[in-house]
Design a protein around this motif. Structure first.
Motif, PDB file in Angstrom:
ATOM      1  N   ARG A 153       0.812  -1.221   0.000  1.00  0.00           N
ATOM      2  CA  ARG A 153       0.000   0.000   0.000  1.00  0.00           C
ATOM      3  C   ARG A 153       0.844   1.269   0.000  1.00  0.00           C
ATOM      4  O   ARG A 153       0.469   2.268  -0.593  1.00  0.00           O
ATOM      5  N   ALA A 154       1.992   1.227   0.667  1.00  0.00           N
ATOM      6  CA  ALA A 154       2.750   2.460   0.874  1.00  0.00           C
ATOM      7  C   ALA A 154       3.760   2.735  -0.227  1.00  0.00           C
ATOM      8  O   ALA A 154       4.304   3.816  -0.300  1.00  0.00           O
ATOM      9  N   SER A 155       4.026   1.761  -1.078  1.00  0.00           N
ATOM     10  CA  SER A 155       5.078   1.935  -2.077  1.00  0.00           C
ATOM     11  C   SER A 155       4.753   1.141  -3.318  1.00  0.00           C
ATOM     12  O   SER A 155       4.116   0.092  -3.267  1.00  0.00           O
ATOM     13  N   ASP A 156       5.215   1.638  -4.468  1.00  0.00           N
ATOM     14  CA  ASP A 156       5.028   0.900  -5.717  1.00  0.00           C
ATOM     15  C   ASP A 156       5.979  -0.282  -5.823  1.00  0.00           C
ATOM     16  O   ASP A 156       5.736  -1.216  -6.571  1.00  0.00           O
ATOM     17  N   ALA A 157       7.078  -0.243  -5.094  1.00  0.00           N
ATOM     18  CA  ALA A 157       8.082  -1.305  -5.164  1.00  0.00           C
ATOM     19  C   ALA A 157       7.830  -2.325  -4.064  1.00  0.00           C
ATOM     20  O   ALA A 157       7.692  -1.970  -2.893  1.00  0.00           O
ATOM     21  N   PHE A 158       7.786  -3.598  -4.440  1.00  0.00           N
ATOM     22  CA  PHE A 158       7.591  -4.631  -3.440  1.00  0.00           C
ATOM     23  C   PHE A 158       8.941  -4.966  -2.815  1.00  0.00           C
ATOM     24  O   PHE A 158       9.948  -5.066  -3.517  1.00  0.00           O
ATOM     25  N   PRO A 159       9.020  -5.132  -1.487  1.00  0.00           N
ATOM     26  CA  PRO A 159      10.307  -5.398  -0.843  1.00  0.00           C
ATOM     27  C   PRO A 159      10.902  -6.730  -1.287  1.00  0.00           C
ATOM     28  O   PRO A 159      10.187  -7.680  -1.578  1.00  0.00           O
ATOM     29  N   SER A 160      12.221  -6.777  -1.356  1.00  0.00           N
ATOM     30  CA  SER A 160      12.898  -8.016  -1.728  1.00  0.00           C
ATOM     31  C   SER A 160      12.974  -8.953  -0.521  1.00  0.00           C
ATOM     32  O   SER A 160      12.647  -8.574   0.608  1.00  0.00           O
ATOM     33  N   ASN A 161      13.391 -10.187  -0.776  1.00  0.00           N
ATOM     34  CA  ASN A 161      13.556 -11.200   0.283  1.00  0.00           C
ATOM     35  C   ASN A 161      12.249 -11.480   1.026  1.00  0.00           C
ATOM     36  O   ASN A 161      12.247 -11.679   2.239  1.00  0.00           O
ATOM     37  N   ALA A 162      11.145 -11.520   0.294  1.00  0.00           N
ATOM     38  CA  ALA A 162       9.855 -11.838   0.908  1.00  0.00           C
ATOM     39  C   ALA A 162       9.499 -13.290   0.620  1.00  0.00           C
ATOM     40  O   ALA A 162       9.962 -13.893  -0.351  1.00  0.00           O
ATOM     41  N   SER A 163       8.646 -13.862   1.473  1.00  0.00           N
ATOM     42  CA  SER A 163       8.232 -15.247   1.296  1.00  0.00           C
ATOM     43  C   SER A 163       6.747 -15.381   1.622  1.00  0.00           C
ATOM     44  O   SER A 163       6.176 -14.559   2.345  1.00  0.00           O
ATOM     45  N   ALA A 164       6.125 -16.430   1.068  1.00  0.00           N
ATOM     46  CA  ALA A 164       4.735 -16.771   1.377  1.00  0.00           C
ATOM     47  C   ALA A 164       4.722 -18.185   1.936  1.00  0.00           C
ATOM     48  O   ALA A 164       5.192 -19.121   1.281  1.00  0.00           O
ATOM     49  N   GLY A 192      -8.574 -28.341   2.508  1.00  0.00           N
ATOM     50  CA  GLY A 192      -8.409 -28.165   3.946  1.00  0.00           C
ATOM     51  C   GLY A 192      -8.474 -26.706   4.330  1.00  0.00           C
ATOM     52  O   GLY A 192      -8.731 -25.833   3.505  1.00  0.00           O
ATOM     53  N   ARG A 193      -8.246 -26.431   5.614  1.00  0.00           N
ATOM     54  CA  ARG A 193      -8.239 -25.063   6.124  1.00  0.00           C
ATOM     55  C   ARG A 193      -6.789 -24.654   6.372  1.00  0.00           C
ATOM     56  O   ARG A 193      -6.027 -25.383   7.010  1.00  0.00           O
ATOM     57  N   TYR A 194      -6.425 -23.480   5.884  1.00  0.00           N
ATOM     58  CA  TYR A 194      -5.035 -23.042   5.910  1.00  0.00           C
ATOM     59  C   TYR A 194      -4.922 -21.605   6.423  1.00  0.00           C
ATOM     60  O   TYR A 194      -5.889 -20.846   6.433  1.00  0.00           O
ATOM     61  N   THR A 195      -3.695 -21.266   6.822  1.00  0.00           N
ATOM     62  CA  THR A 195      -3.335 -19.901   7.158  1.00  0.00           C
ATOM     63  C   THR A 195      -2.169 -19.502   6.267  1.00  0.00           C
ATOM     64  O   THR A 195      -1.196 -20.247   6.136  1.00  0.00           O
ATOM     65  N   LEU A 196      -2.267 -18.341   5.638  1.00  0.00           N
ATOM     66  CA  LEU A 196      -1.210 -17.825   4.773  1.00  0.00           C
ATOM     67  C   LEU A 196      -0.442 -16.731   5.503  1.00  0.00           C
ATOM     68  O   LEU A 196      -1.054 -15.826   6.078  1.00  0.00           O
ATOM     69  N   VAL A 197       0.877 -16.826   5.481  1.00  0.00           N
ATOM     70  CA  VAL A 197       1.731 -15.837   6.135  1.00  0.00           C
ATOM     71  C   VAL A 197       2.708 -15.276   5.095  1.00  0.00           C
ATOM     72  O   VAL A 197       3.442 -16.036   4.466  1.00  0.00           O
ATOM     73  N   VAL A 198       2.683 -13.961   4.905  1.00  0.00           N
ATOM     74  CA  VAL A 198       3.629 -13.291   4.019  1.00  0.00           C
ATOM     75  C   VAL A 198       4.635 -12.546   4.884  1.00  0.00           C
ATOM     76  O   VAL A 198       4.246 -11.697   5.694  1.00  0.00           O
ATOM     77  N   ALA A 199       5.907 -12.885   4.716  1.00  0.00           N
ATOM     78  CA  ALA A 199       6.957 -12.295   5.553  1.00  0.00           C
ATOM     79  C   ALA A 199       7.925 -11.487   4.699  1.00  0.00           C
ATOM     80  O   ALA A 199       8.363 -11.935   3.634  1.00  0.00           O
ATOM     81  N   THR A 200       8.233 -10.279   5.147  1.00  0.00           N
ATOM     82  CA  THR A 200       9.236  -9.426   4.526  1.00  0.00           C
ATOM     83  C   THR A 200      10.325  -9.173   5.570  1.00  0.00           C
ATOM     84  O   THR A 200      10.183  -9.582   6.727  1.00  0.00           O
ATOM     85  N   PRO A 201      11.421  -8.504   5.199  1.00  0.00           N
ATOM     86  CA  PRO A 201      12.481  -8.270   6.184  1.00  0.00           C
ATOM     87  C   PRO A 201      12.046  -7.507   7.424  1.00  0.00           C
ATOM     88  O   PRO A 201      12.682  -7.610   8.470  1.00  0.00           O
ATOM     89  N   ASP A 202      10.957  -6.729   7.336  1.00  0.00           N
ATOM     90  CA  ASP A 202      10.593  -5.924   8.503  1.00  0.00           C
ATOM     91  C   ASP A 202       9.191  -6.180   9.059  1.00  0.00           C
ATOM     92  O   ASP A 202       8.789  -5.542  10.023  1.00  0.00           O
TER      93      ASP A 202
END
Length: 214
Positions: A153-164, A192-202
């Motif tokens: 939302r805050a930036s046009d560039a997506f942060p690097s080193n992210a994972s799902a 099944g029922r799942y939880t999705l977690v998106v992690a970035t460096p911060d």
């Protein structure tokens, strides 16, 4: 000759295979069985639909209207998770709510096999940091491939080193790199029922649990 896997056919259709693997797949398609041909045709139809109907971030005004229209998904109350020290960094944890869950008809007209007429389940999650869209694409083996898109939302560039990361019963089922465009894929996921977690460096964005069903 061994028939290509679903993932190999998908990579072939998207042009992501090395030359040697591409030649091998093309050779196998000359005398491929009807199931393999139907699978490749289904993949081609889906990719064409994705090409002509790209996903875009929701405008803030439209998101507010959708929140008012859609019935909130029931979930147990959770206290906001505190910021914790992870790998020497300040790490914020954010909860993403399920904004909408709808069924989208696939671009599968003209396929010979009725088994490839199943719909695509579309999930939209929203948080203060990211909006996350997930399409659950049903496979011939009754599992699902998840195609995801993360919008910052805050930036046009997506942060690097992210994972799902996809969790089932609080255990990791699958994990994928999120590329520089915010896209990720998780393949061969059973119902099944799942939880999705998106992690970035911060920060870490945890989506509320959701069901993937035929």
């Amino acid at each position: 000759m061994i028939a290509p896997t679903f993932q190999e056919l998908l990579d072939y259709a998207e042009g992501r295979l090395p030359e040697a693997d591409r030649s091998r797949i093309e050779a196998s398609l000359t005398d491929a069985d009807p199931t393999t041909r139907d699978t490749l045709a289904w993949i081609g139809a889906f990719l064409e639909q994705a090409r002509v109907a790209p996903l875009h971030p929701l405008p803030d005004a439209l998101e507010g209207r959708l929140r008012a229209v859609f019935t909130p998904v029931p979930r147990r109350a959770e206290r906001p998770a505190p910021e914790t020290e992870t790998l020497g960094r300040r790490f914020g944890r954010i909860l993403a709510e399920l904004i909408s869950e709808v069924t989208i008809a696939p671009a599968a007209a003209g396929l010979r096999s009725a088994s490839f007429q199943r719909p695509v389940r579309h999930y939209t999650f929203g948080s203060e940091r990211f909006d996350i869209i997930v399409n659950a694409l049903s496979r011939p083996d009754r599992r699902f491939d998840l195609h995801g898109q993360v919008y910052a939302r805050a930036s046009d560039a997506f942060p690097s080193n992210a994972s799902a990361q996809l969790l089932h019963d609080e255990r990791e089922w699958a994990i994928s790199v999120v590329d520089e465009h915010g896209e990720f894929r998780l393949t061969s996921v059973p119902s099944g029922r799942y939880t999705l977690v998106v992690a970035t460096p911060d920060c870490e964005v945890q989506c509320v649990s959701f069901a993937i069903e035929p």
